[in-house]
Design a protein around this motif. Structure first.
Motif, mmCIF file in Angstrom:
data_model
loop_
_atom_site.group_PDB
_atom_site.id
_atom_site.type_symbol
_atom_site.label_atom_id
_atom_site.label_comp_id
_atom_site.label_asym_id
_atom_site.label_seq_id
_atom_site.Cartn_x
_atom_site.Cartn_y
_atom_site.Cartn_z
ATOM 1 N N TYR A 138 0.860 -1.186 0.000
ATOM 2 C CA TYR A 138 0.000 0.000 0.000
ATOM 3 C C TYR A 138 0.892 1.230 0.000
ATOM 4 N N MET A 139 0.723 2.095 -1.026
ATOM 5 C CA MET A 139 1.546 3.299 -1.123
ATOM 6 C C MET A 139 0.878 4.291 -2.066
ATOM 7 N N THR A 140 1.414 5.508 -2.089
ATOM 8 C CA THR A 140 0.930 6.474 -3.074
ATOM 9 C C THR A 140 1.546 6.117 -4.428
ATOM 10 N N ALA A 141 0.863 6.512 -5.479
ATOM 11 C CA ALA A 141 1.415 6.288 -6.817
ATOM 12 C C ALA A 141 2.719 7.070 -6.994
ATOM 13 N N ASP A 142 2.824 8.231 -6.359
ATOM 14 C CA ASP A 142 4.064 9.011 -6.437
ATOM 15 C C ASP A 142 5.237 8.257 -5.805
ATOM 16 N N THR A 143 4.971 7.502 -4.746
ATOM 17 C CA THR A 143 6.022 6.687 -4.137
ATOM 18 C C THR A 143 6.456 5.604 -5.114
ATOM 19 N N GLY A 144 5.489 4.974 -5.782
ATOM 20 C CA GLY A 144 5.824 3.974 -6.796
ATOM 21 C C GLY A 144 6.673 4.572 -7.910
ATOM 22 N N ASP A 145 6.314 5.769 -8.340
ATOM 23 C CA ASP A 145 7.074 6.466 -9.380
ATOM 24 C C ASP A 145 8.506 6.722 -8.912
ATOM 25 N N LYS A 146 8.661 7.214 -7.706
ATOM 26 C CA LYS A 146 9.999 7.490 -7.179
ATOM 27 C C LYS A 146 10.821 6.206 -7.076
ATOM 28 N N TYR A 147 10.181 5.112 -6.661
ATOM 29 C CA TYR A 147 10.896 3.842 -6.560
ATOM 30 C C TYR A 147 11.467 3.444 -7.927
ATOM 31 N N TRP A 148 10.609 3.462 -8.953
ATOM 32 C CA TRP A 148 11.045 3.002 -10.274
ATOM 33 C C TRP A 148 12.034 3.955 -10.926
ATOM 34 N N ARG A 149 12.114 5.184 -10.445
ATOM 35 C CA ARG A 149 13.140 6.115 -10.928
ATOM 36 C C ARG A 149 14.477 5.851 -10.228
ATOM 37 N N GLY A 150 14.457 5.017 -9.186
ATOM 38 C CA GLY A 150 15.666 4.751 -8.419
ATOM 39 C C GLY A 150 15.907 5.783 -7.335
ATOM 40 N N GLU A 151 14.855 6.529 -6.963
ATOM 41 C CA GLU A 151 14.982 7.621 -5.998
ATOM 42 C C GLU A 151 14.341 7.295 -4.652
ATOM 43 N N TYR A 152 13.917 6.063 -4.449
ATOM 44 C CA TYR A 152 13.196 5.722 -3.216
ATOM 45 C C TYR A 152 13.636 4.339 -2.755
ATOM 46 N N ASN A 153 14.003 4.249 -1.498
ATOM 47 C CA ASN A 153 14.429 2.976 -0.911
ATOM 48 C C ASN A 153 13.206 2.304 -0.279
ATOM 49 N N LEU A 154 12.764 1.219 -0.872
ATOM 50 C CA LEU A 154 11.565 0.537 -0.397
ATOM 51 C C LEU A 154 11.716 0.037 1.037
ATOM 52 N N ALA A 155 12.876 -0.491 1.385
ATOM 53 C CA ALA A 155 13.081 -0.998 2.748
ATOM 54 C C ALA A 155 12.944 0.125 3.773
ATOM 55 N N VAL A 156 13.486 1.292 3.465
ATOM 56 C CA VAL A 156 13.376 2.441 4.371
ATOM 57 C C VAL A 156 11.917 2.890 4.445
ATOM 58 N N GLY A 157 11.242 2.926 3.301
ATOM 59 C CA GLY A 157 9.829 3.305 3.277
ATOM 60 C C GLY A 157 8.978 2.386 4.123
#
Length: 133
Positions: free
Chosen positions: A73-92
């Motif tokens: 469960y996340m915002t679509a913006d978080t998904g976008d940031k993840y796939w850009r390589g700008e978001y650490n899923l484990a930290v999130g």
């Protein structure tokens, strides 16, 4: 303002990266995880189930799977940031920005496999990035 204007864009871009993954050498490695993953996005509201089994990845947009092995469960913006390589899923996950139900370790094992897909995703959203300016 959210990056994606509607669920169709979420499916096109965030669902599309899984579809494209299935056409690369990464696809069979992800499919070997042998899991069903349902992702619930907000802003805009959308849901998709990704079935990874054998050497096949199937993306079902607009469909949830109550029996999915893992639900995110996340915002679509978080998904976008993840796939850009700008978001650490484990930290999130640790910070509670991304919620999960099921054995999270199964998803975390997939994370290293997704890194080669980041440039492909960024290329896929490049036109939308230009339109957003």
């Amino acid at each position: 303002m959210p990056f994606f204007k509607d669920a169709d864009e979420v499916y096109q871009y965030l669902g599309g990266v899984f579809v494209e993954a299935s056409k690369t050498e990464v696809g069979p490695k992800m499919a070997a995880a042998d899991i069903d993953l349902t992702i619930y996005y907000t802003d805009p509201e959308s849901v998709m189930t990704i079935k990874m089994h054998g050497d096949n990845i199937e993306v079902l947009t607009g469909e949830e799977n109550e029996d999915a092995d893992v639900k995110l469960y996340m915002t679509a913006d978080t998904g976008d940031k993840y796939w850009r390589g700008e978001y650490n899923l484990a930290v999130g996950l640790a910070k509670g920005q991304v919620k999960a139900k099921g054995p999270v370790n199964k998803i975390l094992k997939l994370v290293p496999l997704t890194k080669p897909l980041f440039p492909m995703y960024r290329e896929g959203v490049a036109a939308k990035d230009g339109a957003a300016v």
